[in-house]
Every structure is written in structure tokens, then in C-alpha cells.
Design an enzyme around this catalytic site. Structure first.
Site, PDB file in Angstrom:
ATOM      1  N   ASN A 230    -106.604   3.469  33.381  1.00 26.55           N
ATOM      2  CA  ASN A 230    -107.162   2.262  33.999  1.00 26.55           C
ATOM      3  C   ASN A 230    -106.012   1.281  34.191  1.00 26.55           C
ATOM      4  O   ASN A 230    -105.012   1.351  33.474  1.00 26.55           O
ATOM      5  CB  ASN A 230    -108.165   1.602  33.048  1.00 26.55           C
ATOM      6  CG  ASN A 230    -109.467   2.351  32.990  1.00 26.55           C
ATOM      7  OD1 ASN A 230    -109.579   3.465  33.493  1.00 26.55           O
ATOM      8  ND2 ASN A 230    -110.446   1.740  32.377  1.00 26.55           N
ATOM      9  N   ASP A 298    -112.441   6.377  30.611  1.00 25.97           N
ATOM     10  CA  ASP A 298    -113.732   6.958  30.235  1.00 25.97           C
ATOM     11  C   ASP A 298    -113.672   8.480  30.140  1.00 25.97           C
ATOM     12  O   ASP A 298    -114.413   9.080  29.387  1.00 25.97           O
ATOM     13  CB  ASP A 298    -114.799   6.557  31.263  1.00 25.97           C
ATOM     14  CG  ASP A 298    -115.162   5.078  31.133  1.00 25.97           C
ATOM     15  OD1 ASP A 298    -115.172   4.601  29.977  1.00 25.97           O
ATOM     16  OD2 ASP A 298    -115.397   4.416  32.151  1.00 25.97           O
TER      17      ASP A 298
HETATM   18  O1  C5P Z   1    -118.320   0.694  29.027  1.00 30.48           O
HETATM   19  P1  C5P Z   1    -117.113  -0.125  29.298  1.00 30.48           P
HETATM   20  O2  C5P Z   1    -115.845   0.687  29.432  1.00 30.48           O
HETATM   21  O3  C5P Z   1    -117.251  -1.113  30.421  1.00 30.48           O
HETATM   22  O4  C5P Z   1    -116.978  -1.022  27.978  1.00 30.48           O
HETATM   23  C1  C5P Z   1    -115.921  -1.883  27.795  1.00 30.48           C
HETATM   24  C2  C5P Z   1    -115.747  -2.186  26.344  1.00 30.48           C
HETATM   25  O5  C5P Z   1    -115.853  -0.990  25.568  1.00 30.48           O
HETATM   26  C3  C5P Z   1    -114.365  -2.725  26.030  1.00 30.48           C
HETATM   27  O6  C5P Z   1    -114.473  -3.540  24.886  1.00 30.48           O
HETATM   28  C4  C5P Z   1    -113.578  -1.463  25.725  1.00 30.48           C
HETATM   29  O7  C5P Z   1    -112.454  -1.715  24.913  1.00 30.48           O
HETATM   30  C5  C5P Z   1    -114.603  -0.631  25.003  1.00 30.48           C
HETATM   31  N1  C5P Z   1    -114.453   0.819  25.204  1.00 30.48           N
HETATM   32  C6  C5P Z   1    -114.075   1.594  24.142  1.00 30.48           C
HETATM   33  N2  C5P Z   1    -113.981   2.972  24.271  1.00 30.48           N
HETATM   34  C7  C5P Z   1    -114.243   3.538  25.470  1.00 30.48           C
HETATM   35  C8  C5P Z   1    -114.625   2.739  26.562  1.00 30.48           C
HETATM   36  C9  C5P Z   1    -114.715   1.386  26.399  1.00 30.48           C
HETATM   37  O8  C5P Z   1    -113.833   1.055  23.059  1.00 30.48           O
HETATM   38  N3  C5P Z   1    -114.125   4.857  25.586  1.00 30.48           N
END
Ligand code: C5P
Length: 421
Positions: A230, A298
Site C-alpha cells: 500500500n 490485505d
Molecule cells: O480494514 P482496513 O485495512 O481499512 O483497516 C485499517 C486498520 O486496520 C488500520 O488500523 C490498520 O493498521 C489495521 N490493519 C491491520 N492488519 C491488516 C489490515 C489492517 O492491523 N491486515
């Protein structure tokens, strides 16, 4: 009253940066008196230091004229803070062992003032068991140690051991000088350094708390040269780590691959992939507060190729099977060692608050800090955030990331120990 630093410069290639450090301290109105070890004189001259400090530069313990004018005991105590920068593996070893065989080490043994050591050395010397043992001893003795930076070294190797940037050292010195004094140091014959260090911590709003922060992207390898990631500069997460450390917290910063200097007083763990980040976060638990700022990928490839993938001439792209990465925030949120305050970030481009609300429950977080990344928040210097909690939504105007960090840490401190309004 002018604050005074006794700056001990030991001999390493990074010693030249001490000149910039002196300049930055003087700019902040801090008086600096410099002491050079014998080997430091190979890297910086007493003349340039004398010009910058506008003071006598000390070096030889057996200079009788100097000793008559200002004895070494007096010299060691006429400062508010003693700083060893750069601190070589050698001087750290002497400090840990209580060896006093030149003016610098004698002053360090004789001082009753708090001491900050800023190590700089080759990566292997840093990781050597002897150095790590000495550092542990020095920390136990109440000496403050700044973490070295990661990166390319003068010797051609790469890794941890670089002197932090002079700006970061100056900021740490300023922070330590701003903390209240334990007692009138001149009247007290010996101040136990450990008590002093504890008292310094106690003055911070997050003293005694462990704050765990993730920052930056993760890189998920496709083959040895390509990866999925990302966009994330790590700026916001690093600024939050710096603000938490300034508030007196013990801070663990788990950082993906970014080009950011380690903030003062922060323990940094570098990782590449989401799974490494997950493992580093779990290893750092328990924590009182966790702030997950990282833009974690992700997905990762099911199997990263050992060799670089080649076009096969068929015109068809190489097959790429993706599998989902662990969600670090959700794992913490639903885990047995859930921190008392768990904060996630949400980078959104539309329906920001609505998505953040949903995320709050799904991830088991207390707050979701939502930011609109449709502009230039990613990599930029400013950030406009909305904090979504079970109680509602708080919107902040666009602010520099450092200010967002400071305000967020103030809110964290308030949430941990609510005061009657
Ligand atoms: O679901 P999303 O990626 O939008 O969520 C963002 C939040 O979740 C952020 O705080 C990010 O650091 C955390 N996150 C995480 N592990 C992942 C994906 C997101 O800790 N695999």
C-alpha cells in the site's frame, strides 16, 4: 536560566555530526561545554568546537592548568545534563564497567547529573552480545540510551548503528532538560541515576504505560524483486510514536519498510511483511495502548517465487494467487491480551465516517481514526482526521501530522486517566 549541557564526544566517524548538534543546541539557547576523548580529536578539532560552543574545550585530564582552574569533579557537575554523542562501543563498555581512565570517563563516573548516551557504531558491534550486555547494564543504572538509526554505514555495511540525526538528538536533549529536577542537584552529593530516570518518566502523562504502534506499509513479495504494497510514508505513525515517547511512555514502534528516522526514546522493530508485523506485535504484548497506523497489505501471494518471474512469450500474465493476510488490529481486538485502549486507522476515499463506524465493531477497536486519503494525506505533511468512537464522531481540521500526533496522544492520556472536567 540558561540550561547547560556537558557534551562528551567519543571517537567515531559520526563525531563530525556533533558540530551540527552543538549548533542546534546553541540555536535553542542551550549552553554547551565540550569534552573530547583522545580518539575524537582525530575526527573533530577542539578549535571548531571551541568556536561553536564559545567556551573552552576540554580533553586532557592531566592538564594541570585546566585542573587548577576547574577541577574534573566540578566540571562533571556544572551542567544540567551530560550527553555522550556519539557514544562508541568502547566508551559504553567503560561506562558500564565504571572505568575512569581519561577525562571523559572520569567525568561520567563523577557526575551527579542525568546522563544521555547516543550510541553510534558498526552494525555488528551494536548487535554484539558484549555491547547489548553493556547497554542493559547502563539502562539499569539509569543512563538514558537513544536508539541508533538503521541505514547505510560509513564502513559500507548496512543496518542499525547510525547516529540519530542531530535534530532528533537536540529534540531529546530539549525534552530531558524540560523535565522537572528531582532536587537541587548542587546541594545533593550523589543523586542515584535510577531514581532520577524514574522521576523523569513520572513527569510524563503516559509515564509507566507501554504504547505499541504500527506504522508504514508492508511489502508482500511476489518474487525476489517485486512486491505488493500500500502507499504509506509512515510519517503519521512515526509522529505518534514520537509524541507518545515525549509523554513519557515506553514506546514500541513496529515499522514496515519506510524511510523515516527513529524518533527519540522509541524502541523500533523493523519488519517487511504483514505476517512479520503480526509476530512483532504479539511479541511486544502486553501493552496498555495499541495504535495501529500501518497500511497493512490485505493480501499476499500464496507462494512467493524463488526466482524472478519471466514473461513466457504467450502474452498471458504470470498467474498470481493471493491469500488474505492476518488482520493485526482485529486479532488484537478479539484476543486475550487486548490492550485497554485499542485504536485503529482507516484510510478511506469515500463515506469516511460510515465505513469507520462499521470497522469499529468488526475490529473490536475503541476508536477508529478515519482519514480521507482522496487528497494527498498519504506521504503529505498534513492530515484531516475524524475520530469515531462508540460515543460519536469528532472531526479535526487539517493539521500538520506532528500536531495530529500530539493532540491524539493528549486524548489517549486523558482517556487512560480521566480527570473531572
Ligand atoms: O480494514 P482496513 O485495512 O481499512 O483497516 C485499517 C486498520 O486496520 C488500520 O488500523 C490498520 O493498521 C489495521 N490493519 C491491520 N492488519 C491488516 C489490515 C489492517 O492491523 N491486515
Amino acid at each position: 536560566m540558561t540550561q547547560r549541557v556537558l557534551l562528551i564526544i567519543s571517537g567515531g566517524i559520526a563525531a563530525y555530526k556533533s558540530l551540527e548538534l552543538v549548533r542546534l543546541l546553541r540555536k535553542r539557547g542551550i549552553a554547551v561545554r565540550a569534552v573530547l576523548t583522545q580518539s575524537a580529536t582525530q575526527f573533530v578539532t577542539p578549535l571548531s568546537l571551541g568556536v561553536l560552543t564559545e567556551d573552552h574545550v576540554y580533553g586532557d585530564m592531566f592538564d594541570l592548568k585546566e585542573e587548577r582552574e576547574i577541577g574534573h569533579i566540578q566540571l562533571s557537575r556544572q551542567a544540567d545534563l551530560v550527553v555522550v554523542a556519539p557514544a562508541t562501543a568502547n566508551i559504553l563498555a567503560k561506562m558500564a564497567g565504571g572505568i575512569a581512565d581519561d577525562l571523559a570517563t572520569t567525568l561520567l563516573l563523577a557526575t551527579d547529573k542525568p546522563v544521555l548516551a547516543v550510541p553510534a557504531m558498526n552494525v555488528r558491534m551494536w548487535h554484539h552480545a558484549a555491547t547489548q550486555r553493556n547497554l542493559a547494564q547502563l539502562r539499569a543504572d539509569g543512563i538514558r540510551i537513544m536508539e541508533p538509526d538503521d541505514g547505510a554505514m560509513a564502513c559500507g555495511e548496512f543496518g542499525k548503528g547510525r547516529l540519530p540525526e542531530p535534530e532528533a538528538i537536540a529534540a531529546e536533549i530539549e525534552r530531558l532538560l524540560a523535565l522537572p529536577k528531582v532536587a537541587d542537584p548542587l546541594e545533593q552529593f550523589v543523586i542515584n541515576h535510577r531514581d532520577f530516570a524514574t522521576a523523569l518518566e513520572a513527569s510524563g502523562a503516559l509515564a509507566g504505560k507501554h504504547v505499541l504502534i504500527t506504522a508504514g506499509p508492508t511489502h508482500e513479495p511476489i518474487d525476489p524483486v517485486r512486491y505488493i504494497a500500500n502507499r504509506s510514508s509512515g510519517k503519521q505513525g512515526f509522529a505518534i510514536a514520537a509524541a507518545a515517547a515525549r509523554a513519557g511512555a515506553r514506546v514500541t514502534l513496529v515499522a514496515g519498510p519506510v524511510n523515516q528516522p527513529t524518533p527519540a526514546g522509541v524502541d523500533r522493530v523493523d519488519v517487511q511483511t504483514a505476517r512479520e508485523m503480526m509476530a512483532a506485535v504479539e511479541a511486544a504484548l502486553p501493552a496498555d495502548v495499541a495504535i495501529m497506523v500501518a497500511a497493512v497489505a490485505d493480501w499476499r501471494t500464496a507462494d512467493a517465487a524463488d526466482q524472478k518471474l519471466k514473461k513466457d512469450g504467450s502474452g498471458r500474465p504470470a498467474p498470481l494467487t493471493l491469500v488474505e493476510n492476518p488482520d493485526i488490529l482485529a486479532t488484537l481486538g478479539h484476543g486475550a491480551q487486548r490492550p485497554a485502549l485499542l485504536i485503529g486507522f482507516a484510510a478511506e476515499t469515500q463515506k469516511i465516517a460510515e465505513h469507520a463506524q462499521a470497522k469499529l465493531a468488526r475490529k473490536g477497536a475503541d476508536w477508529i481514526v478515519a482519514n480521507d486519503v482522496s487528497g494527498n494525506a498519504m506521504g503529505g505533511d498534513d492530515n484531516a482526521i475524524q475520530i469515531v468512537t462508540a460515543q460519536g464522531i469528532e472531526s479535526w481540521p487539517s493539521l500538520p501530522k506532528g500536531e495530529v500526533a500530539q493532540k491524539l496522544i493528549e486524548k489517549v492520556a486523558h482517556a487512560l486517566s480521566p480527570v473531572a472536567d
